[in-house]
Design a protein around this motif. Structure first.
Motif, PDB file in Angstrom:
ATOM      1  N   ARG A 288       0.824  -1.212   0.000  1.00 42.99           N
ATOM      2  CA  ARG A 288       0.000   0.000   0.000  1.00 42.99           C
ATOM      3  C   ARG A 288       0.864   1.270   0.000  1.00 42.99           C
ATOM      4  NH1 ARG A 288      -4.613  -1.804   2.418  1.00 42.99           N
ATOM      5  NH2 ARG A 288      -3.135  -2.807   3.827  1.00 42.99           N
ATOM      6  N   VAL A 289       2.024   1.205   0.647  1.00 43.78           N
ATOM      7  CA  VAL A 289       2.844   2.416   0.753  1.00 43.78           C
ATOM      8  C   VAL A 289       3.495   2.782  -0.580  1.00 43.78           C
ATOM      9  CG1 VAL A 289       3.294   1.944   3.182  1.00 43.78           C
ATOM     10  CG2 VAL A 289       4.981   1.232   1.477  1.00 43.78           C
ATOM     11  N   LEU A 290       3.431   1.900  -1.563  1.00 44.13           N
ATOM     12  CA  LEU A 290       3.982   2.181  -2.888  1.00 44.13           C
ATOM     13  C   LEU A 290       3.012   2.982  -3.755  1.00 44.13           C
ATOM     14  CD1 LEU A 290       5.407  -1.368  -3.653  1.00 44.13           C
ATOM     15  CD2 LEU A 290       6.777   0.662  -3.185  1.00 44.13           C
ATOM     16  N   VAL A 291       1.755   3.003  -3.349  1.00 45.29           N
ATOM     17  CA  VAL A 291       0.705   3.573  -4.193  1.00 45.29           C
ATOM     18  C   VAL A 291       0.971   5.024  -4.595  1.00 45.29           C
ATOM     19  CG1 VAL A 291      -1.737   4.230  -4.256  1.00 45.29           C
ATOM     20  CG2 VAL A 291      -1.063   1.944  -3.483  1.00 45.29           C
ATOM     21  N   PRO A 292       1.317   5.928  -3.684  1.00 46.98           N
ATOM     22  CA  PRO A 292       1.496   7.326  -4.106  1.00 46.98           C
ATOM     23  C   PRO A 292       2.526   7.516  -5.209  1.00 46.98           C
ATOM     24  CG  PRO A 292       1.297   7.201  -1.731  1.00 46.98           C
ATOM     25  CD  PRO A 292       1.428   5.785  -2.218  1.00 46.98           C
TER      26      PRO A 292
END
Length: 204
Positions: free
Chosen positions: A74-78
């Motif tokens: 999820r932290v890769l999304v941006p």
């Protein structure tokens, strides 16, 4: 399939699956589900190269659980989806009962995320002897633990994240400590004061 069943023909759905090891055969099967739905697109993004060399904490003594590295994707999304203003992120085990496009009707322009409160965890925090309360307040720095949210269904303000964090900042934070509830703790630590609270029916 539940996303399709609850979709609207008036909306377009760009589904992006973050993965490392979904076989070509299974990718074909998933694409076949969308063959009769022209308002859907499906892409698979292999994030293996992005997380290579990072060691994530995936065992929690507090919750007595163990996950795989995927919990942190999820932290890769941006950084991976910087062309979007807002996105809806769903855990892989979510069953959808309504049109997820409705989540984008919530105004999070002044927030980092939109999400449902983690009501069970919040209730437990009212026990002064409960270890999770001390952890959330003292280690995560959460000022208002009643806003602690569940990250299984969230919208993300991509522009806001990318203005605040560089491409690898979130990854480096993810591996910086033993997050007891994984990326959910990390996101709550960063966004606790910047959340639009969704109706509980979106994540239960």
């Amino acid at each position: 399939a539940s996303i399709i069943e609850n979709s609207s023909v008036s909306n377009n759905y760009d589904i992006i699956v973050l993965m490392t090891s979904i076989s070509d055969e299974n990718q074909v099967k998933l694409r076949a589900l969308l063959s009769n739905h022209s308002n859907f697109s499906l892409r698979f993004v292999n994030v293996g190269p992005y997380v290579f060399g990072y060691k994530f904490y995936i065992e929690s003594e507090i919750t007595n659980t163990k996950y795989t590295d995927e919990i942190y994707f999820r932290v890769l999304v941006p950084s991976l989806m910087s062309e979007y203003d807002y996105i809806v992120f769903l855990d892989a085990d979510i069953v959808v009962n309504d049109d997820i496009a409705k989540l984008l009707s919530y105004d999070i322009s002044d927030d980092m995320v939109g999400a449902v409160r983690d009501y069970e965890g919040i209730a437990n925090c009212y026990n002064n002897n409960y270890e999770r309360t001390r952890y959330r307040v003292n280690e995560l720095g959460i000022k208002n633990f009643e806003n602690y949210f569940n990250s299984g269904v969230i919208t993300m303000n991509i522009k806001a994240f990318n203005e605040k964090f560089g491409e690898k900042d979130l990854l480096n934070l993810a591996v910086s400590k033993n997050w007891k509830q994984y990326d959910q703790d990390l996101l709550n630590s960063l966004c606790n004061e910047d959340i639009e609270v969704f109706d509980a029916g979106w994540n239960f």
